[in-house]
Design an enzyme around this catalytic site. Sequence first.
Site, short mmCIF file in Angstrom:
data_model
loop_
_atom_site.label_atom_id
_atom_site.label_comp_id
_atom_site.label_asym_id
_atom_site.label_seq_id
_atom_site.Cartn_x
_atom_site.Cartn_y
_atom_site.Cartn_z
N LYS A 75 27.00 51.63 -43.73
CA LYS A 75 27.12 51.28 -45.31
C LYS A 75 26.92 52.34 -46.19
O LYS A 75 26.21 53.27 -45.81
CB LYS A 75 26.16 50.13 -45.36
CG LYS A 75 26.68 48.85 -44.74
CD LYS A 75 28.37 48.48 -45.09
CE LYS A 75 28.44 48.02 -46.39
NZ LYS A 75 30.04 47.81 -46.69
N HIS A 96 33.28 53.05 -50.46
CA HIS A 96 33.79 52.12 -51.41
C HIS A 96 33.25 52.63 -53.01
O HIS A 96 32.68 51.62 -53.57
CB HIS A 96 33.41 50.62 -51.05
CG HIS A 96 33.80 49.99 -49.94
ND1 HIS A 96 35.07 50.14 -49.45
CD2 HIS A 96 32.99 49.91 -48.49
CE1 HIS A 96 35.47 49.55 -48.16
NE2 HIS A 96 34.01 49.71 -47.63
N GLU A 118 36.74 54.79 -45.34
CA GLU A 118 37.82 53.86 -45.74
C GLU A 118 38.98 54.63 -46.23
O GLU A 118 40.06 53.99 -46.59
CB GLU A 118 37.22 52.77 -46.84
CG GLU A 118 37.18 53.36 -48.09
CD GLU A 118 35.56 53.88 -48.39
OE1 GLU A 118 35.16 53.96 -49.33
OE2 GLU A 118 34.83 54.05 -47.24
N VAL A 267 37.02 38.70 -48.94
CA VAL A 267 37.07 39.86 -48.15
C VAL A 267 37.14 41.30 -48.82
O VAL A 267 36.57 42.29 -48.26
CB VAL A 267 37.88 39.68 -47.00
CG1 VAL A 267 37.43 40.80 -45.74
CG2 VAL A 267 37.95 38.35 -46.49
#
Length: 371
Positions: A75, A96, A118, A267
Amino acid sequence: MRIGCPREIKNREYRVGLTPESVKELARHGHDVWIEAGAGLGIGASDAEYRAAGAEIRDDAGALFAECEMIVKVKEPQPAELAMLRAGQILYTYLHLAPDPDQTAALVSSGATAIAYETVTGPGGALPLLKPMSQVAGRMSIQAGATALEKAHGGRGVLLGGVPGVMPGEVIVIGGGVVGFNAAQMAVGLGADVTILDRSPEQLERLGIHFESRAKTCFSNEANLMEAVCRADLVIGAVLVPGAAAPKLVSREMLKCMKPGAVLVDVAIDQGGCFETSRPTTHDDPTYVIDDIVHYCVANMPGAVARTSTYALNNVTLPHALRIADLGWKQAMRTDPHLAQGLNVHAGRVTYPAVAEELGYEPLPLDEALA
């Protein structure tokens, strides 16, 4: 290269950046791997297993951040971790950044080189390092939504599959990509009435061929979306714009037409969420209610199934980690344009265009960063 893997400290995050098997591969390539004590306990991997694989165990994260050239995580770094990053250090993890100006500013200030899982691409514009977690989150979204629909959890009291003589629950999946496809698979398997909305005719055709009569497909425009949301028992938000904030597709006004006790599962919350009323929640307190609609917006859903998620993630992240460690990040990116798309921040500059545009930074061109 000396590579550090700290214990994840985000709420209820049990995944770990490296498995013992990944450590063994890195060590076989001649790299030193430091693992924070207890980092693998959430996936059932003991410190002894890491030692046997060739890792050194360190008692606290401070030593890893201070002395390792590359930090491998799952994370985004939390505030305490951001404070330990330093110039010239490589951070390889999910970031993110688009909906997170504070984290972006801290990474810029650190001077570190931040590579985001990502945004690493694959052939045809695929996102191979995001895909396994999207698969997990898509499948989990139906489990989470089904639980939230139970009366004891604030929902309508609807069983998604119904029973003989009672209609099944209606599931609306917004977005037919990896998350949406996996959510639809799970919902169909439970016997729910499933409709998938997407804006791509080609995607809708593929979904229609796969599901045949087991799930319906519908072109996503404002009118069709409104009609679908209003009749839903469970809505899955599964849209993604690579590297950018998710579009707000379901407004608060639209909640007024929904059935009291219906459930929204967002999500896309890692990228800011695709419902106007979404805000990040945790596994400790996963839901909240607005206008009688239950919202489930846990930002690290796959962390709840940590062993499955960690091994699925390592399958796709390890090859790039090896390449970065073997060649150095610049040479690795010069020879692999797909990996180069993962560069988000370098030496005090934002390098990923979508993040720079979203947060108001002047982007550093990739070729300059690699020069």
